[in-house]
Design an enzyme around this catalytic site. Structure first.
Site, PDB file in Angstrom:
ATOM      1  N   GLU A  50       0.843  -1.208   0.000  1.00  0.00           N
ATOM      2  CA  GLU A  50       0.000   0.000   0.000  1.00  0.00           C
ATOM      3  C   GLU A  50       0.876   1.255   0.000  1.00  0.00           C
ATOM      4  O   GLU A  50       0.578   2.231  -0.709  1.00  0.00           O
ATOM      5  CB  GLU A  50      -0.891  -0.011   1.239  1.00  0.00           C
ATOM      6  CG  GLU A  50      -1.787   1.202   1.387  1.00  0.00           C
ATOM      7  CD  GLU A  50      -2.450   1.271   2.753  1.00  0.00           C
ATOM      8  OE1 GLU A  50      -2.942   2.358   3.106  1.00  0.00           O
ATOM      9  OE2 GLU A  50      -2.465   0.249   3.463  1.00  0.00           O
ATOM     10  N   ASP A  54       0.750   3.735  -3.240  1.00  0.00           N
ATOM     11  CA  ASP A  54       0.303   5.126  -3.127  1.00  0.00           C
ATOM     12  C   ASP A  54       1.233   6.056  -3.901  1.00  0.00           C
ATOM     13  O   ASP A  54       0.780   6.963  -4.618  1.00  0.00           O
ATOM     14  CB  ASP A  54       0.252   5.516  -1.641  1.00  0.00           C
ATOM     15  CG  ASP A  54       0.002   7.004  -1.440  1.00  0.00           C
ATOM     16  OD1 ASP A  54      -1.120   7.458  -1.710  1.00  0.00           O
ATOM     17  OD2 ASP A  54       0.941   7.711  -1.027  1.00  0.00           O
ATOM     18  N   GLU A 130      -4.599   0.425  -3.713  1.00  0.00           N
ATOM     19  CA  GLU A 130      -3.238   0.967  -3.752  1.00  0.00           C
ATOM     20  C   GLU A 130      -2.213  -0.158  -3.725  1.00  0.00           C
ATOM     21  O   GLU A 130      -1.198  -0.113  -4.439  1.00  0.00           O
ATOM     22  CB  GLU A 130      -3.013   1.913  -2.578  1.00  0.00           C
ATOM     23  CG  GLU A 130      -3.788   3.221  -2.682  1.00  0.00           C
ATOM     24  CD  GLU A 130      -3.560   4.135  -1.508  1.00  0.00           C
ATOM     25  OE1 GLU A 130      -3.623   5.358  -1.692  1.00  0.00           O
ATOM     26  OE2 GLU A 130      -3.315   3.622  -0.382  1.00  0.00           O
TER      27      GLU A 130
END
Length: 245
Positions: A50, A54, A130
């Protein structure tokens, strides 16, 4: 591996990408709560994926906007980017791809997750998206990430621009108040209720001592944004589309 070969094949079919190493894909769907229940040292949550996902996502979106709008100023580009990469948008995209059912989590977390009205569901699904971006990036590269986003995320840009949902109500409200009243508006939390993990807030938008808008949200920022939106319409006749707020 938390997901079966059949489940991994189904995910790849839905996103239109074949992985060289499906283990990357499986890792993107492991919520941290699952590790406590599985008690397997060889499992890892999707939090690291994640984190990188991102950054990859934001770069891809920024690059797309830079190319798509060569004459747009930095402030509007930033607002457009925020509209595309916020948790609600990413959660919505993942839900439309029917990816939520593949996320592995604890039984307790699953019970909360299955409540469609629970605000944590969108956060978990958006975070998994993400992590999926990271999995695509490390397995197939940046080019495949951009192609994927071109299919599932970038087409949403037209509606955002047409409806001007990227305009930040708080910034717009402040500009108008400063121009017309010569002062800066401020906000205050009027009400707060609910347990720590599921609070709701009511914020007031003020011009001087006058309360000109009230807004409710699951965070203080969301409540203030809604209060600004209401104040804009009430005080200046400016009606903004609510979009994904």
């Amino acid at each position: 591996m938390p997901l079966s070969i059949g489940e991994l094949s189904l995910i790849q079919e839905r996103i239109g990408i074949t992985f060289r190493n499906p283990e990357f894909l499986a890792k993107a769907f492991v919520h941290r709560s699952f590790l406590n229940e599985a008690r397997r040292s060889d499992f890892e949550s999707n939090e690291r994926f994640e984190f990188l996902g991102d950054k990859v996502l934001n770069f891809a979106v920024a690059q797309h906007l830079f190319r798509q709008f060569p004459d747009m100023q930095e402030g509007k580009l930033t607002a457009l980017q925020a509209s595309l990469v916020n948790t609600r948008m990413l959660g919505q995209v993942a839900e439309e791809l029917n990816l939520a059912s593949f996320i592995r989590m604890s039984r307790g977390e699953q019970k909360t997750f299955d409540d469609q009205n629970n605000k944590t569901r969108n956060y978990i699904v958006g975070s998994a998206f993400e992590a999926l971006i990271c999995a695509i990036y490390i397995d197939r590269g940046q080019g495949t990430v951009e192609l994927f986003l071109g299919e599932v995320l970038f087409p949403r840009l037209k509606e955002i621009v047409d409806k001007e949902t990227y305009i930040d109500p708080k910034s717009h409200f402040q500009e108008l108040v400063q121009a017309k009243c010569g002062i800066t508006p401020h906000y205050s939390i009027i009400e707060e209720e609910g347990p720590a993990h599921d609070k709701s807030f009511v914020a007031g938008a003020f011009i001087g001592e006058n309360l000109v808008g009230r807004g409710e949200g699951s965070t203080k920022s969301e409540a203030e944004t809604r209060a600004a939106r209401i104040a804009l319409e009430k005080e200046f006749g400016v009606k903004l589309h609510e979009g994904l707020l």
